[in-house]
Design a protein around this motif. Structure first.
Motif, short mmCIF file in Angstrom:
data_model
loop_
_atom_site.label_atom_id
_atom_site.label_comp_id
_atom_site.label_asym_id
_atom_site.label_seq_id
_atom_site.Cartn_x
_atom_site.Cartn_y
_atom_site.Cartn_z
N GLY A 1 7.77 113.44 22.93
CA GLY A 1 8.88 113.96 23.74
C GLY A 1 10.21 113.31 23.35
O GLY A 1 11.25 113.98 23.30
N LYS A 2 10.16 112.02 23.06
CA LYS A 2 11.37 111.30 22.66
C LYS A 2 11.93 111.92 21.36
O LYS A 2 13.13 112.16 21.24
CB LYS A 2 11.02 109.82 22.45
N LEU A 3 11.02 112.20 20.46
CA LEU A 3 11.42 112.83 19.19
C LEU A 3 12.04 114.21 19.45
O LEU A 3 13.07 114.57 18.85
CB LEU A 3 10.18 112.97 18.30
N GLN A 4 11.45 114.97 20.34
CA GLN A 4 11.98 116.32 20.65
C GLN A 4 13.39 116.22 21.22
O GLN A 4 14.28 116.98 20.86
CB GLN A 4 11.04 117.03 21.64
N LYS A 5 13.59 115.25 22.12
CA LYS A 5 14.90 115.09 22.74
C LYS A 5 15.95 114.69 21.71
O LYS A 5 17.08 115.18 21.73
CB LYS A 5 14.80 114.04 23.85
N ALA B 1 13.93 126.09 19.49
CA ALA B 1 14.66 126.54 18.31
C ALA B 1 16.05 127.09 18.67
O ALA B 1 16.98 127.02 17.87
CB ALA B 1 13.85 127.62 17.59
N HIS B 2 16.18 127.61 19.89
CA HIS B 2 17.47 128.18 20.32
C HIS B 2 18.32 127.17 21.10
O HIS B 2 19.40 127.52 21.59
CB HIS B 2 17.23 129.41 21.20
N GLY B 3 17.82 125.95 21.25
CA GLY B 3 18.58 124.95 22.00
C GLY B 3 18.54 125.16 23.50
O GLY B 3 19.41 124.69 24.23
N PHE B 4 17.52 125.88 23.98
CA PHE B 4 17.34 126.13 25.42
C PHE B 4 16.38 125.05 25.91
O PHE B 4 15.22 125.04 25.51
CB PHE B 4 16.75 127.54 25.57
N PRO B 5 16.85 124.11 26.72
CA PRO B 5 16.10 122.86 26.91
C PRO B 5 14.91 122.96 27.87
O PRO B 5 14.85 122.26 28.88
CB PRO B 5 17.17 121.90 27.45
N MET C 1 13.08 116.55 28.74
CA MET C 1 14.45 116.73 29.22
C MET C 1 14.61 116.32 30.68
O MET C 1 15.71 116.02 31.14
CB MET C 1 14.93 118.17 29.01
N MET C 2 13.52 116.33 31.41
CA MET C 2 13.53 115.90 32.82
C MET C 2 12.85 114.54 32.98
O MET C 2 12.75 114.03 34.09
CB MET C 2 12.79 116.92 33.70
N ASP C 3 12.37 113.99 31.87
CA ASP C 3 11.56 112.77 31.89
C ASP C 3 10.46 112.86 32.95
O ASP C 3 10.31 111.97 33.79
CB ASP C 3 12.45 111.53 32.12
#
Ligand code: IPD
Ligand code: CA
Ligand code: CA
Length: 267
Positions: free
Chosen positions: A22-26, A96-100, A123-125
């Motif tokens: 998740g950290k990598l994704q953020k 891919a679209h930056g929609f979190p 994104m919400m931890d």
């Protein structure tokens, strides 16, 4: 089933791997990353692949001999009694679209039975966790499904398969019926998070068609351990290898089944 202590160990390792992915994704969201096409609208990014490698390497190091079923790499060591079912990034189109709105989903099956489920929404931890027989938790606090009834007052969710434009089983008739019957229907684009939200009582129900085991395995255990109900769309027993899922708080389940039946006859 493994002992409680063993389950705790599996859960801790899966949680750590999910947090790391998740950290990598953020870090990578809204940056540059390569995108490939698996179908005309079905994407995979280099972040999906990096997260899957990371998760499998952590789990394989801790539990050599366990098997895997992962979205991008497929099955490995399928003769093991233990099978980790992994969606490294559920909600790839959103990512891919930056929609979190996306998450990591990791489940462990023991002899075909769901034993552990972890979903991490970076994104919400928020880390959703469950072990068979041990209840469901959000960041360590117990969660329960909602008590909201009837369906008219309920907020439910769904999604659509990638072959929506090519196959008649496209979920539109179901969507139409449920949109008429419920207070609202959400379509946010991450099946695992929809299920985690049913477990946490933020959604009252969820259905979808043509999902894969990695989309639903962790979320199914979460809903069951949070006191909810999960069946197929005829109201019979559901396994994560089935085609059509219906998950709910229990109280609106029969009404959702009726709506899906009406949609079926309209199809
Ligand atoms: C997808 C998401 C989406 C659902 C699709 C899935 P992916 O998974 O869960 O909500 O509607 O059917 O395939 O491709 O983002 O991992
Ligand atoms: Ca998925
Ligand atoms: Ca995925």
């Amino acid at each position: 089933m493994p002992t409680e202590q063993e389950l705790e160990q599996f859960l801790a390792t899966a949680s750590a791997a999910a947090l790391e992915a998740g950290k990598l994704q953020k870090e990578r969201l809204w940056g540059d990353f390569a995108i490939d096409f698996k179908g005309d609208i079905d994407l995979v990014t280099e972040v999906d692949r990096a997260c899957e490698e990371l998760i499998i390497s952590r789990l394989a190091a801790a539990f050599p001999g366990h098997g895997f079923l992962a979205e991008e790499e497929g099955a490995k060591r399928s003769d093991s009694r233990y099978k980790w079912i992994i969606d490294p990034l559920d909600g790839t189109t959103n990512f891919a679209h930056g929609f979190p709105w996306f998450c990591v989903s990791i489940a462990l099956e023991f002899q075909g039975e769901l034993a552990v489920g972890v979903i991490y929404h970076c994104m919400m931890d928020e880390l959703f966790t469950a072990c068979k027989g041990g209840g469901a938790f959000l960041n360590g606090r117990p969660i329960r499904v909602s008590t909201r009834t009837p369906l008219r007052r309920a907020l439910v969710a769904t999604g659509f398969p990638y072959d929506v434009a090519r196959d008649n089983e496209n979920n539109f008739a179901n969507f139409f019926e449920l949109q008429l019957a419920a207070r609202g229907v959400r379509r946010a684009g991450a099946a695992a998070l929809d299920l985690a939200y049913v477990a946490a009582g933020r959604l009252d129900g969820y259905w979808e068609v043509k999902l894969k085991p990695w989309d639903v395995a962790a979320g199914t255990l979460l809903v069951l351990e949070a006191g909810g109900r999960v069946t197929n769309q005829e109201g019979a027993g559901y396994t994560v290898y089935d085609h059509r899922i219906l998950a709910s708080n229990g109280g609106i389940h029969d009404e959702m089944l009726e709506a899906l039946k009406r949609a079926g006859s309209a199809r």
